[in-house]
Enzyme design. Structure first.
Site, PDB file in Angstrom:
ATOM      1  N   ASP A   8       0.690  -1.261  -0.027  1.00 20.96           N
ATOM      2  CA  ASP A   8      -0.538   0.056   0.187  1.00 20.96           C
ATOM      3  C   ASP A   8       0.859   1.237  -0.058  1.00 20.96           C
ATOM      4  O   ASP A   8       2.707   0.803  -0.024  1.00 20.96           O
ATOM      5  CB  ASP A   8      -1.324  -0.132   0.619  1.00 20.96           C
ATOM      6  CG  ASP A   8      -0.162   0.097   2.400  1.00 20.96           C
ATOM      7  OD1 ASP A   8       0.422   0.391   2.200  1.00 20.96           O
ATOM      8  OD2 ASP A   8      -1.574  -0.114   3.290  1.00 20.96           O
ATOM      9  N   HIS A   9      -0.177   2.284   0.397  1.00 21.17           N
ATOM     10  CA  HIS A   9       1.090   4.339   0.287  1.00 21.17           C
ATOM     11  C   HIS A   9       2.055   4.234   0.821  1.00 21.17           C
ATOM     12  O   HIS A   9       2.714   5.053   0.537  1.00 21.17           O
ATOM     13  CB  HIS A   9       0.361   5.000   0.339  1.00 21.17           C
ATOM     14  CG  HIS A   9      -0.909   4.557   1.604  1.00 21.17           C
ATOM     15  ND1 HIS A   9      -1.597   4.043   1.591  1.00 21.17           N
ATOM     16  CD2 HIS A   9      -0.549   5.224   2.401  1.00 21.17           C
ATOM     17  CE1 HIS A   9      -2.155   4.422   3.130  1.00 21.17           C
ATOM     18  NE2 HIS A   9      -1.968   4.523   3.990  1.00 21.17           N
ATOM     19  N   CYS A  65       3.206  -3.488   4.128  1.00 23.33           N
ATOM     20  CA  CYS A  65       2.009  -2.354   4.279  1.00 23.33           C
ATOM     21  C   CYS A  65       2.654  -1.483   5.893  1.00 23.33           C
ATOM     22  O   CYS A  65       4.202  -1.957   5.503  1.00 23.33           O
ATOM     23  CB  CYS A  65       0.782  -2.776   4.571  1.00 23.33           C
ATOM     24  SG  CYS A  65       0.390  -3.916   5.774  1.00 23.33           S
ATOM     25  N   GLY A  66       1.974  -1.356   6.090  1.00 17.91           N
ATOM     26  CA  GLY A  66       2.507  -0.400   7.644  1.00 17.91           C
ATOM     27  C   GLY A  66       3.264  -0.906   8.670  1.00 17.91           C
ATOM     28  O   GLY A  66       4.375  -1.461   8.823  1.00 17.91           O
ATOM     29  N   GLY A  70      -2.461  -5.907   7.937  1.00 15.16           N
ATOM     30  CA  GLY A  70      -3.878  -5.926   6.316  1.00 15.16           C
ATOM     31  C   GLY A  70      -3.553  -6.640   5.532  1.00 15.16           C
ATOM     32  O   GLY A  70      -4.028  -7.238   5.120  1.00 15.16           O
ATOM     33  N   HIS A  98       8.733 -25.408   8.026  1.00 13.93           N
ATOM     34  CA  HIS A  98       7.241 -26.190   8.831  1.00 13.93           C
ATOM     35  C   HIS A  98       5.640 -25.655   8.489  1.00 13.93           C
ATOM     36  O   HIS A  98       5.113 -26.168   8.081  1.00 13.93           O
ATOM     37  CB  HIS A  98       7.299 -25.329   9.561  1.00 13.93           C
ATOM     38  CG  HIS A  98       8.542 -25.889  11.153  1.00 13.93           C
ATOM     39  ND1 HIS A  98       8.918 -25.805  12.609  1.00 13.93           N
ATOM     40  CD2 HIS A  98       9.656 -26.613  10.194  1.00 13.93           C
ATOM     41  CE1 HIS A  98       9.919 -26.596  12.457  1.00 13.93           C
ATOM     42  NE2 HIS A  98      10.484 -26.905  11.717  1.00 13.93           N
ATOM     43  N   HIS A 133       5.217 -31.709   9.038  1.00 12.30           N
ATOM     44  CA  HIS A 133       5.260 -30.735   8.381  1.00 12.30           C
ATOM     45  C   HIS A 133       3.661 -30.970   7.252  1.00 12.30           C
ATOM     46  O   HIS A 133       3.065 -29.732   7.301  1.00 12.30           O
ATOM     47  CB  HIS A 133       5.952 -29.652   8.232  1.00 12.30           C
ATOM     48  CG  HIS A 133       6.938 -29.205   9.639  1.00 12.30           C
ATOM     49  ND1 HIS A 133       6.468 -29.299  11.034  1.00 12.30           N
ATOM     50  CD2 HIS A 133       7.930 -29.866   9.461  1.00 12.30           C
ATOM     51  CE1 HIS A 133       7.886 -29.821  11.144  1.00 12.30           C
ATOM     52  NE2 HIS A 133       8.708 -29.467  11.097  1.00 12.30           N
TER      53      HIS A 133
HETATM   54  C1  RB5 Z   1      -2.189   2.341   6.665  1.00 17.67           C
HETATM   55  O1  RB5 Z   1      -1.882   3.195   7.342  1.00 17.67           O
HETATM   56  C2  RB5 Z   1      -2.131   0.823   7.751  1.00 17.67           C
HETATM   57  O2  RB5 Z   1      -3.543   1.030   7.959  1.00 17.67           O
HETATM   58  C3  RB5 Z   1      -1.713  -0.560   6.874  1.00 17.67           C
HETATM   59  O3  RB5 Z   1      -0.615   0.208   5.772  1.00 17.67           O
HETATM   60  C4  RB5 Z   1      -1.558  -1.269   7.447  1.00 17.67           C
HETATM   61  O4  RB5 Z   1      -0.117  -0.774   8.312  1.00 17.67           O
HETATM   62  C5  RB5 Z   1      -2.597  -1.902   7.678  1.00 17.67           C
HETATM   63  O5  RB5 Z   1      -2.303  -3.120   8.537  1.00 17.67           O
END
Ligand code: RB5
Length: 146
Positions: A8-9, A65-66, A70, A98, A133
């Protein structure tokens, strides 16, 4: 070997650095984006990479992502995907050996680029051990059927 990558961004810069690193090791990377720092929704990219791996269009996937949470949750909704979030190399290595993970996730707000490279190295170099496994991974697969 083809590796699908998505982010993501919050992780554009780290994705680009890890993509170049992985390509430098001889892997082919398919980049599902985003390559924009404009706010976007991580499930979109988790799904794209998850579907590419599940369909066999890519051998493995890397998602950022952050936190890695997510985007890995999104990928794990796709049948056949075993995505793990790893903030250190040991779990990354064992997740292949595993759990036969097929997607690695980590957080751009959690790990620095050098640690991320170590995590990626350990994950890519490890091999699934099979044996007991395999039975457990098969049990995970059966959970998807119920
Ligand atoms: C984005 O702000 C953030 O929520 C996303 O990158 C991530 O960390 C979600 O799990």
């Amino acid at each position: 070997m083809i590796i699908a990558m998505g982010n993501d961004h919050s992780a554009v810069e780290l994705k680009q650095e890890i993509k170049a690193y992985v390509e430098g090791k001889g892997y082919q990377v398919v980049d599902f984006g985003t390559n924009s720092t404009e706010s976007c929704d991580y499930p979109v990219y988790g799904e794209k990479v998850g579907r590419a791996v599940a369909a066999g269009e890519a051998d493995l996937g890397i998602l950022i992502c952050g936190t890695g949470v997510g985007i890995s949750l999104a990928a794990n909704k796709i049948k056949g995907i075993r995505a793990c979030v790893c903030s250190e190399p040991f779990s990354a290595k064992l997740s292949r050996m595993h759990n036969n993970t097929n997607i690695l996730a980590f957080g751009a707000r959690v790990v620095g680029s050098e640690l991320a490279k170590m995590i990626v190295d350990q994950w890519l170099e490890a091999e699934f051990e099979g044996g007991r496994h395999q039975r457990r991974v098969d049990m995970l697969t059966r959970l998807e059927e119920r």
